[in-house]
Design a protein around this motif. Structure first.
Motif, PDB file in Angstrom:
ATOM      1  N   UNK A   1      -8.370 -14.331  -0.059  1.00 37.46           N
ATOM      2  CA  UNK A   1      -9.261 -13.174  -0.149  1.00 37.46           C
ATOM      3  C   UNK A   1      -8.755 -12.142  -1.148  1.00 37.46           C
ATOM      4  N   UNK A   2      -7.447 -12.142  -1.413  1.00 42.59           N
ATOM      5  CA  UNK A   2      -6.902 -11.212  -2.407  1.00 42.59           C
ATOM      6  C   UNK A   2      -7.545 -11.432  -3.774  1.00 42.59           C
TER       7      UNK A   2
ATOM      8  N   UNK B   1       0.807  -1.221   0.000  1.00 40.37           N
ATOM      9  CA  UNK B   1       0.000   0.000   0.000  1.00 40.37           C
ATOM     10  C   UNK B   1       0.843   1.275   0.000  1.00 40.37           C
ATOM     11  N   UNK B   2       2.163   1.149  -0.139  1.00 41.92           N
ATOM     12  CA  UNK B   2       3.033   2.321   0.012  1.00 41.92           C
ATOM     13  C   UNK B   2       2.824   3.371  -1.076  1.00 41.92           C
ATOM     14  N   UNK B   3       2.527   2.945  -2.285  1.00 44.80           N
ATOM     15  CA  UNK B   3       2.502   3.905  -3.384  1.00 44.80           C
ATOM     16  C   UNK B   3       1.372   4.926  -3.232  1.00 44.80           C
TER      17      UNK B   3
ATOM     18  N   UNK C   1      -6.738  -5.381  -3.409  1.00 48.09           N
ATOM     19  CA  UNK C   1      -5.857  -6.334  -2.720  1.00 48.09           C
ATOM     20  C   UNK C   1      -5.531  -5.848  -1.317  1.00 48.09           C
ATOM     21  N   UNK C   2      -5.272  -4.549  -1.168  1.00 47.33           N
ATOM     22  CA  UNK C   2      -4.945  -4.002   0.153  1.00 47.33           C
ATOM     23  C   UNK C   2      -6.117  -4.180   1.115  1.00 47.33           C
ATOM     24  N   UNK C   3      -7.312  -3.822   0.680  1.00 47.34           N
ATOM     25  CA  UNK C   3      -8.478  -3.971   1.555  1.00 47.34           C
ATOM     26  C   UNK C   3      -8.750  -5.445   1.863  1.00 47.34           C
TER      27      UNK C   3
ATOM     28  N   UNK D   1       1.868 -11.346  -9.306  1.00 50.22           N
ATOM     29  CA  UNK D   1       0.710 -10.526  -9.686  1.00 50.22           C
ATOM     30  C   UNK D   1       0.746  -9.186  -8.954  1.00 50.22           C
ATOM     31  N   UNK D   2       1.066  -9.222  -7.657  1.00 47.47           N
ATOM     32  CA  UNK D   2       1.137  -7.985  -6.874  1.00 47.47           C
ATOM     33  C   UNK D   2       2.202  -7.054  -7.433  1.00 47.47           C
TER      34      UNK D   2
END
Length: 382
Positions: free
Chosen positions: A210-211, A76-78, A159-161, A276-277
């Motif tokens: 869950x991703x 989630x850094x970006x 993906x983050x959520x 993928x991430x």
């Protein structure tokens, strides 16, 4: 950093109060619901396993929980998601999703017991658990898509959520598993074995499942889909999520060589998910660079600023520059805000490219441009 040209008048907070207030109320209600659910689940666990056992299990469960949160933070850094949304996500996973799974399981046991039968443990592991647990976790992502649409831009956000929800779910589930072992066999070899299996070998299992749902809903967000599209993506994402969950539960139960199955099947799947991430994060950076380039053509940024904001190395260089200034704390804070708002601006522009409007015609875009102008003034002040 140069002063931005005057082109759009910054919009003050009062002009956005209704929208901000509505989002604040929704966040408060969602977090309150999550807290209540977590408390109820903890009381249930304490009643079944004892306060001391739950406390020890919770401490042990914190280890993989912290590790996965650090990984989520890296993803989630970006373009960091709003903190209240992430808090809601963790609480939904740790409380609401667990409660839904426990209630469904209790209902199945009551129905089967009333019919004189006994629950099928294998069917529960490979059918019930994947469908119910992934459905409950994915529902949290769908709610965030519906309520927090302004900050739900694409697959990375999904993906983050999703992984934040999964992290909360895994934390509570680990307390349950660790607490059961403590209640039955004490703090010994069995507890260590359970901790190694769940905390060392499989801390990312729920995140991986869950991703899939988060990625699917994120793609719907990227395409500009509405509530119905989000629901369809939720159903579509549940398919691979449930399949991977069933593969994990059933494979480990049936495999003769557990370590071999883990290394030969689960590890490659996990590495594929990592790939993928990395791809979607690289695409997120490319979107930022391309869309801010359009603002540079309109005079809002220089090409040098776009290069600084749209690359990891450029961001580090910008922060080093801020640290070397006369008032480094204020400069660093302003630079950090400018980078975040400029990144959000790039994603706002990406939404506009989908045909919703043109530069300068949406409140979200104008607000971000106004904040960027204010932070640029801080950075250029002596």
């Amino acid at each position: 950093m140069r002063q931005a040209p005057v082109g759009l008048a910054p919009i003050g907070p009062d002009q956005h109060t209704p929208g901000h207030a509505a989002r604040a109320v929704a966040a408060a209600l969602g977090i309150a619901l999550g807290v209540v659910a977590v408390v109820v689940v903890l009381l249930y666990l304490i009643s079944a396993l004892g306060a001391a056992g739950v406390a020890i299990a919770a401490v042990a469960a914190l280890v993989p929980f912290v590790v996965v949160l650090l990984v989520i933070r890296w993803i989630d850094r970006w373009e960091p998601e709003p903190r209240p949304a992430l808090v809601f996500a963790v609480l939904w996973g740790a409380g609401v999703a667990v409660a839904l799974a426990l209630i469904f399981d209790l209902g199945v046991q009551l129905v089967v017991g009333a019919s004189g039968g006994r629950p099928d443990d294998f069917a529960q592991a490979v059918i019930q658990a994947p469908l119910v647990e992934e459905g409950a976790k994915g529902l949290g992502v769908l709610l965030l898509f519906w309520v927090n649409r302004r900050h739900f831009d694409g697959p990375v956000d999904g993906i983050v959520y999703a992984t934040s929800i999964a992290a909360g779910f895994a934390f509570t589930e680990n307390i349950l598993y660790f607490g059961r072992v403590l209640a039955e066999q004490g703090l010994g070899a069995a507890f260590v074995f359970t901790f190694v299996v769940r905390g060392v070998f499989s801390p990312f299992a729920h995140l991986l499942f869950t991703a899939c749902t988060g990625f699917a809903i994120g793609k719907a967000a990227e395409r500009g889909g509405g509530a119905a599209a989000g629901f369809g993506a939720y159903l579509l994402g549940l398919i691979p999520a449930a399949i991977l969950h069933a593969l994990w539960n059933g494979g480990l139960s049936l495999a003769r060589d557990t370590i071999g199955y883990y290394l030969g099947v689960e590890v490659p799947i996990f590495l594929g998910a990592v790939a993928v991430v990395l791809v979607v994060r690289a695409r997120e950076r490319a979107i930022t660079r391309a869309r801010l380039g359009e603002y540079a053509q309109a005079g809002w940024f220089t090409p040098q600023e776009v290069a600084l904001i749209s690359t990891p190395g450029g961001r580090r260089q910008a922060m080093r520059w801020a640290d070397a200034q006369r008032d480094p704390r204020a400069k660093r804070a302003a630079m950090d805000r400018l980078i975040r708002d400029a990144t959000r601006l790039g994603h706002a522009r990406q939404r506009l490219v989908k045909g919703r409007a043109t530069i300068g015609r949406t409140p979200d875009e104008q607000e971000l441009l106004g904040r960027i102008t204010a932070d640029r003034q801080v950075l250029t002040a002596p």
